[in-house]
Each structure stands twice: as C-alpha cells, then as structure tokens.
Design a protein around this motif. Structure first.
Motif, mmCIF file in Angstrom:
data_model
loop_
_atom_site.group_PDB
_atom_site.id
_atom_site.type_symbol
_atom_site.label_atom_id
_atom_site.label_comp_id
_atom_site.label_asym_id
_atom_site.label_seq_id
_atom_site.Cartn_x
_atom_site.Cartn_y
_atom_site.Cartn_z
ATOM 1 N N ASP A 104 -1.305 -2.274 -9.933
ATOM 2 C CA ASP A 104 -0.807 -0.842 -9.141
ATOM 3 C C ASP A 104 -1.334 0.202 -10.190
ATOM 4 O O ASP A 104 -0.532 1.209 -10.171
ATOM 5 N N THR A 120 -1.068 11.575 -3.417
ATOM 6 C CA THR A 120 -2.224 10.641 -3.809
ATOM 7 C C THR A 120 -2.984 11.077 -4.990
ATOM 8 O O THR A 120 -3.685 12.212 -4.787
ATOM 9 N N TRP A 153 3.532 7.326 -9.188
ATOM 10 C CA TRP A 153 2.851 7.752 -8.094
ATOM 11 C C TRP A 153 3.102 9.209 -7.620
ATOM 12 O O TRP A 153 4.430 9.544 -7.817
ATOM 13 N N THR A 164 -4.398 3.398 -1.917
ATOM 14 C CA THR A 164 -4.641 1.989 -1.875
ATOM 15 C C THR A 164 -6.054 1.394 -1.378
ATOM 16 O O THR A 164 -6.185 2.119 -0.100
ATOM 17 N N ALA A 192 0.555 -1.291 0.062
ATOM 18 C CA ALA A 192 -0.030 -0.006 -0.081
ATOM 19 C C ALA A 192 0.719 1.115 -0.009
ATOM 20 O O ALA A 192 1.889 1.253 0.609
ATOM 21 N N HIS A 193 0.268 2.371 -0.661
ATOM 22 C CA HIS A 193 0.927 3.718 -0.589
ATOM 23 C C HIS A 193 0.576 4.247 0.713
ATOM 24 O O HIS A 193 -0.509 4.002 1.251
ATOM 25 N N THR A 210 -4.725 -0.742 4.040
ATOM 26 C CA THR A 210 -3.403 -1.118 3.912
ATOM 27 C C THR A 210 -3.418 -2.450 3.497
ATOM 28 O O THR A 210 -4.145 -3.403 4.261
ATOM 29 N N SER A 258 3.080 1.834 -10.541
ATOM 30 C CA SER A 258 3.205 2.655 -9.120
ATOM 31 C C SER A 258 4.466 3.735 -9.324
ATOM 32 O O SER A 258 4.780 4.531 -8.390
ATOM 33 N N ASN A 289 -4.531 0.440 -6.839
ATOM 34 C CA ASN A 289 -3.520 1.467 -6.439
ATOM 35 C C ASN A 289 -2.450 0.729 -5.609
ATOM 36 O O ASN A 289 -1.996 1.274 -4.448
ATOM 37 N N LEU A 290 -2.005 -0.502 -5.738
ATOM 38 C CA LEU A 290 -1.204 -1.371 -5.077
ATOM 39 C C LEU A 290 0.302 -0.861 -5.432
ATOM 40 O O LEU A 290 0.565 -0.144 -6.424
ATOM 41 N N THR A 291 1.394 -1.145 -4.481
ATOM 42 C CA THR A 291 2.640 -0.782 -4.951
ATOM 43 C C THR A 291 3.575 -2.020 -4.137
ATOM 44 O O THR A 291 2.850 -2.772 -3.590
#
Length: 266
Positions: free
Chosen positions: A180, A28, A138, A63, A20-21, A238, A135, A208-210
């Motif tokens: 991502d 964001t 971002w 995320t 998670a970011h 998270t 990502s 929005n995964l990382t």
C-alpha cells in the motif's frame, strides 16, 4: 446459488473487494519524476451527445501493476503477459505496528517465517502483500513523505526477504510483491534492489493498494485489471480481492473478532 455452468455456489461463494484507489488528479500522489496526471473533459452530453474524458498519466500512476520489463532488460512487457500472470493467490503480511515505529521499516525474512508459523506456508506463485497502513496517508504530502533533502521515506520489503521468497519458490515463475505504498522497495533505496530481484520471469508488482483490511491474511486471490498497452511497462489498474465466504489460512478457518467499537478484525 449456481453459477452459469450449473455448478453450486459459483460467484456466490466469493466476496469481491476493490484494493484500488480512485484515480483522481486532485488526490493521487505522484512518484517523484513521474509524468503529470490530468483528466480533462473531451466531450459533453450537451455539446456532443455523450460524455468523455481525456486521460494523461504515466503507466505507473495511482494503483497499478508493473510488468517484468519495467526493470528487467528483455523482460516480458504488458502485452506479453497472459491473464494467469495477473490472477494470483494472495497473502497479506501485517507490519503496521512495525511501520508505526519506523517509517523506513523493511519486511524481513523473520516476518515471513512468523507469518507462516501462524497461517501456513505461502502458496507457490503467490502475491505477497505488505499491509503497512500507508494508504491512510493517501492524498497528502505524508504519502511520498519527502525529507528536507528530497529523500523519500516509505516502508518496503528487504532485499533478503525478496531473495528468500524467490529462492524457496514462494515467488515462482509467477507471483507478485504488493504494497500500500509506491512499491515494494523501501523509499530510501534509490537502486530499487527489491524490484530488480522481483522482475525476473513473469513476476509482477502490485503498487499503491488500499482497503487491505478487507483482505484476509491468507486464502484469497487477487486479480489485476487495467489497460494492456502495446509494449507497456505495466498499467494503472483496479485490483480486486476475491475472498471465499469462509476463507481459510493454512487450512484453518479465519475467525472474525468484533471490537467494542464495532470494527471487525480477522
């Protein structure tokens, strides 16, 4: 090492990573049309004896995970899911090279078949996560990647790939599509065809995964946290990757290769 029940290994057999970011209004990116994201100080130690922030954002900012009711009329909402719906075996499909050549790339059924040829069958009810490399963008305008007409260019899953995963049971009553990027749909698809295929039953999205370089191709699990809002369409979250110390892919131990520059690659 023994866990709290006296069994050998326990949590010591797992490596836990965040996918998670950090939720930060300064960095964001917002999906076009989503509510503004703000963090403001509500209390200070000097004035109130404790520190507290007020958070204002949409449920799908940063995320997050999406519940079936996000798209499916009458679909399960956040408070109607159970913890097992948010704890899934994970596979990571590496399409970074294809995305580097085509920012609108769609993960295909052929990509999934090729993955299984190398790593074994995708587990039933898995979280199938596209690793696009997005990502890295971002916090910049290159993340939403809008063109002059306001159209968004991002990779995603093809509708045929989503239907194949569902039709073959790899996405069963449970399961997820993850990415991502802003979500499982290609950015140019304003009809959200992939999401509409996904959100039947109790399947979710992970968006929005990382840090997907930390997730092995197969053999790990993902666990999505976050607040469960009454009648929620999902939750900012998270998302954790739970990785066995010696993860296996398709019954084979994943080999770690160290590059000359010190990076490690599975």
């Amino acid at each position: 090492m023994r866990d709290v029940l006296g069994r050998p290994d326990g949590l010591g057999a797992l490596r836990v990573v965040s996918l998670a970011h950090v939720h930060d209004p300064a960095l964001t990116p917002l999906f076009p049309g989503d509510p503004e994201f703000t963090l403001t100080t509500a209390a200070t130690i000097e004035r109130d004896g404790y520190y507290l922030q007020r958070v204002s954002r949409g449920e799908h900012t940063g995320t997050h995970w999406g519940a079936p009711g996000h798209f499916e009329p009458g679909g399960a909402l956040a408070d109607e899911l159970c913890p097992a719906d948010l704890f899934l075996p994970a596979v990571r499909i590496d399409v970074r090279a294809a995305v580097a050549a085509d920012q609108d790339y769609q993960v295909s059924t052929a990509d999934l078949v090729a993955f299984e040829r190398r790593h074994g069958r995708i587990p039933a009810g898995a979280a199938v996560i596209a690793w696009t490399g997005w990502s890295d963008r971002w916090g910049t305008a290159a993340y939403p990647n809008l063109d002059g007409q306001g159209r968004m260019h991002q990779p995603g899953f093809s509708p045929d790939a989503a239907r194949w995963l569902i039709g073959t049971g790899r996405l069963g009553r449970r399961g997820a599509l993850g990415s991502d990027t802003f979500g499982p749909d290609p950015g140019l698809d304003a009809s959200f065809a992939v999401s509409r295929e996904l959100f039947h039953e109790h399947r979710i999205s992970l968006e929005n995964l990382t840090n997907l370089q930390d997730l092995p191709a197969a053999g790990a699990w993902v666990l999505a946290g976050g607040a469960v809002n009454r009648a929620g369409s999902g939750s900012a979250a998270t998302v954790f990757g739970l990785i066995p110390r010696q993860p296996c892919a398709g019954g084979r131990r994943i080999r770690t290769v160290r590059h000359q520059d010190g990076r490690r690659h599975r």
